[in-house]
Design a protein around this motif. Structure first.
Motif, short mmCIF file in Angstrom:
data_model
loop_
_atom_site.label_atom_id
_atom_site.label_comp_id
_atom_site.label_asym_id
_atom_site.label_seq_id
_atom_site.Cartn_x
_atom_site.Cartn_y
_atom_site.Cartn_z
N UNK A 1 0.84 -1.19 0.00
CA UNK A 1 0.00 0.00 0.00
C UNK A 1 0.88 1.25 0.00
N UNK A 2 0.44 2.26 -0.75
CA UNK A 2 1.20 3.51 -0.89
C UNK A 2 0.25 4.70 -0.75
N UNK A 3 0.74 5.78 -0.11
CA UNK A 3 -0.11 6.96 -0.01
C UNK A 3 0.67 8.27 0.01
N UNK A 4 1.89 8.29 0.48
CA UNK A 4 2.66 9.54 0.52
C UNK A 4 3.42 9.76 -0.79
N UNK A 5 3.95 10.95 -0.96
CA UNK A 5 4.69 11.26 -2.17
C UNK A 5 5.94 10.38 -2.28
N UNK A 6 6.65 10.18 -1.16
CA UNK A 6 7.83 9.31 -1.19
C UNK A 6 7.44 7.88 -1.55
N UNK A 7 6.34 7.42 -1.02
CA UNK A 7 5.88 6.06 -1.33
C UNK A 7 5.46 5.95 -2.79
N UNK A 8 4.86 7.02 -3.32
CA UNK A 8 4.48 7.01 -4.73
C UNK A 8 5.70 6.86 -5.63
N UNK A 9 6.82 7.46 -5.24
CA UNK A 9 8.05 7.34 -6.03
C UNK A 9 8.50 5.90 -6.12
N UNK B 1 -0.46 7.28 -16.25
CA UNK B 1 0.13 8.34 -17.11
C UNK B 1 1.64 8.41 -16.99
N UNK B 2 2.27 8.79 -18.12
CA UNK B 2 3.72 8.91 -18.18
C UNK B 2 4.19 10.36 -18.24
N UNK B 3 3.36 11.28 -18.72
CA UNK B 3 3.83 12.65 -18.92
C UNK B 3 4.15 13.32 -17.59
N UNK B 4 5.11 14.20 -17.62
CA UNK B 4 5.64 14.82 -16.40
C UNK B 4 4.57 15.57 -15.62
N UNK B 5 3.68 16.26 -16.32
CA UNK B 5 2.65 17.05 -15.63
C UNK B 5 1.70 16.14 -14.83
N UNK B 6 1.30 15.02 -15.43
CA UNK B 6 0.39 14.10 -14.74
C UNK B 6 1.06 13.44 -13.55
N UNK B 7 2.32 13.06 -13.71
CA UNK B 7 3.05 12.44 -12.60
C UNK B 7 3.23 13.44 -11.46
N UNK B 8 3.55 14.70 -11.82
CA UNK B 8 3.69 15.74 -10.79
C UNK B 8 2.37 15.96 -10.06
N UNK B 9 1.26 15.88 -10.80
CA UNK B 9 -0.06 16.05 -10.18
C UNK B 9 -0.34 14.93 -9.17
N UNK B 10 0.04 13.71 -9.51
CA UNK B 10 -0.15 12.60 -8.58
C UNK B 10 0.67 12.83 -7.31
#
Length: 293
Positions: free
Chosen positions: A116-124, A148-157
């Motif tokens: 399970x993942x929920x924080x930004x570090x865990x998302x990485x 998604x692969x594009x930088x904007x979508x990943x940054x949004x996540x």
């Protein structure tokens, strides 16, 4: 205003599409359950596309000088997370409970692990493993709906994760990533946004097993509902506790090009509906499956 591709689609296959500049009005689950007709913003050059509109409100959403057509009808499924895990399990049919137990036991024989993942570090840590699975899925190959692969979508996540607005899960079988689920918050609900599994593990039902594990954790989380978003499917029916009959409503200005588009869409959608009814006949069911592939 954005360019929206109006698709002439058979199953997952798009035969052709027509671009129109539309204002898109996408109702959230909270909006759907409120049962009120949405206020339309300024129209796009060609009109509007209203998605997940409760079917009973279709007649209430009209614009002066606009032509209207229903593109899709479906149930917007959701799970009430306030009832608790035990009550949710009890709400399922005996057959559904048996199916979940059987598939979970089978997956266990392949050494199942759920992370399970929920924080930004865990998302990485989650993202590269989930992307590797997504690249193999039909959602990405046929529907352009992978993680998604594009930088904007990943940054949004990552932004959402930093604000406690993301939940993600990864299922591993025999130590290998086999399925992923990445969900984002919208209002009081958590959305079923990005999902997929490696078809090499189909026999172990990794998507179903992962969804069951994710649901178990969510009944103790902060969300009121799990939103299965637009569209239907047996997977959604299996896990849902409720649903609202919805439509996608297309409203186009009365130009020559739009009239031609509306006529073509109406004829095509009508033909597909007739074909769908016909393929319910047992003799045609096999043929329909081969065509969808």
């Amino acid at each position: 205003m954005t360019a929206v591709a109006l698709k002439f689609q058979v199953g997952a296959r798009t035969l052709v599409s027509v671009d129109r500049h539309l204002a898109r009005v996408a109702l959230s689950l909270d909006d759907v359950l409120a049962g009120q007709a949405p206020a339309l913003p300024a129209a796009g050059r060609d009109g509007y596309l209203v998605t997940s509109l409760p079917s009973g409100l279709a007649g209430a959403v009209r614009g002066a000088g606009l032509m209207a057509i229903v593109r899709q009808r479906y149930t917007r499924f959701y799970t009430d997370l306030t009832i608790g895990h035990d009550a949710w399990l009890a709400s399922l049919s005996g057959s559904a409970r048996s199916t979940l137990k059987r598939k979970t036991r089978k997956a266990a024989t392949a050494g199942v692990e759920v992370r399970t993942y929920r924080t930004s570090d865990e998302l990485a840590a989650f993202y590269p493993l989930a992307r590797a699975v997504s690249a193999k899925t039909y959602q990405e190959r046929l529907l352009d709906a992978g993680l998604p692969e594009d930088a904007a979508s990943v940054a949004h996540l990552h932004d959402l994760a930093s604000m406690d607005g993301l939940r993600a899960w990864l299922l591993l079988l025999d130590g290998q990533p086999a399925a992923y689920l990445c969900c984002t918050a919208q209002g009081s609900a958590l959305r079923y946004d990005h999902v997929g599994h490696d078809p090499a593990w189909n026999d172990w039902s990794p998507g179903t097993v992962l969804q069951a594990a994710a649901m178990k954790t969510l009944f103790g989380d902060r969300f009121a509902r799990f939103d299965f978003t637009e569209g239907e499917g047996q997977h959604k029916r299996l896990f849902a506790t409720g649903g609202v009959d919805c439509v996608d409503l297309l409203l186009l200005r009365r130009t020559f090009a739009n009239r031609a588009t509306m006529t073509a869409l109406g004829a095509f959608d009508g033909a597909m509906a007739a074909a769908k009814r016909a393929t319910r006949h047992p003799m045609l069911a096999g043929l329909a499956k081969r065509v969808r592939r």
